[in-house]
Design an enzyme around this catalytic site. Sequence first.
Site, short mmCIF file in Angstrom:
data_model
loop_
_atom_site.label_atom_id
_atom_site.label_comp_id
_atom_site.label_asym_id
_atom_site.label_seq_id
_atom_site.Cartn_x
_atom_site.Cartn_y
_atom_site.Cartn_z
N LEU A 110 31.23 -2.60 41.11
CA LEU A 110 30.04 -3.44 41.03
C LEU A 110 29.94 -3.87 39.58
O LEU A 110 30.30 -3.09 38.68
CB LEU A 110 28.79 -2.63 41.41
CG LEU A 110 28.64 -2.23 42.89
CD1 LEU A 110 27.38 -1.41 43.09
CD2 LEU A 110 28.63 -3.45 43.81
N ASP A 111 29.48 -5.08 39.34
CA ASP A 111 29.33 -5.55 37.96
C ASP A 111 28.37 -4.64 37.20
O ASP A 111 27.54 -3.96 37.81
CB ASP A 111 28.77 -6.98 37.93
CG ASP A 111 29.70 -7.97 38.60
OD1 ASP A 111 30.91 -7.66 38.71
OD2 ASP A 111 29.21 -9.04 39.01
N LYS A 112 28.45 -4.71 35.90
CA LYS A 112 27.59 -3.87 35.05
C LYS A 112 26.10 -4.07 35.39
O LYS A 112 25.34 -3.12 35.45
CB LYS A 112 27.86 -4.21 33.57
CG LYS A 112 27.12 -3.33 32.61
CD LYS A 112 27.54 -3.64 31.18
CE LYS A 112 26.60 -2.97 30.20
NZ LYS A 112 26.86 -3.37 28.82
#
Length: 253
Positions: A110-112
């Site tokens: 998952l993106d930051k």
Amino acid sequence: MKGQGKQTQRLDKLLTHMGFGSRSDIKRQVKQRNVTVNGTVVKDSGMQVHPYRDRIEVDGETVSYKPFIYLMLHKPPGVISATEDVRERTVLDLLDEEERHFSPFPVGRLDKDTEGLLLLTNDGKLAHELLSPRRHVPKTYEATVAGDVGEEDAARFTEGVELDDGYVTMPAQLTLLSKKQAEEGTLSYISLVIHEGKFHQVKRMFEAVGKKVLYLKRTEMGPLRLDPELPIGAYRELNEEELALLSRGILEE
Ligand code: URA
């Protein structure tokens, strides 16, 4: 998934895996006559034991062997989906030593700034199957999108949209949950089911229809659903039912 067929292994290796310290810690425990196998005090920390058939006790506590760990994390924003990084905090930094010594890793990314469901495991086979592009494991996201999301966007997502690198996405199911008029314009609250996992896929799909994702949360992955009771940043082991769903849906096809 449970590895019941596993053959014998060294006692110190098994106890290290289960979080009882390093090999030298185990040696010390053995010297102090704190470790028994089937009721007999152990003399050699390197003796062979069967992880399921032998009854191993340390300080009177029975060791129940498990080769794998499966954790559901409610990922908060601000941490990256990696096992280590020189600059950034990773999802592994959120775990206690009790789980870290199993060396789990995140299943996918998952993106930051993305929140929500992230599975962490040391079961490479399961991770591989969940991530395999040929399986098209569905992933459900909820998002806040700047702009007026409508039927036309849903139709385009069903057909597949062309991303900035020319890739055309597989059919995805877009549902408009609600809308709000804010000072900066219309905000749309949506849910989206995708069946693949390209880099920044959800954000790039909305970019392809001229809209911007402001907030993104994953709520489902395959048969797993983010536990609504799990506070952001917290994690727990998968329960029996979730493990059964995973192994039925993924491994026993
Ligand atoms: N799609 C994105 O754009 N970001 C994520 O973190 C996951 C899916």
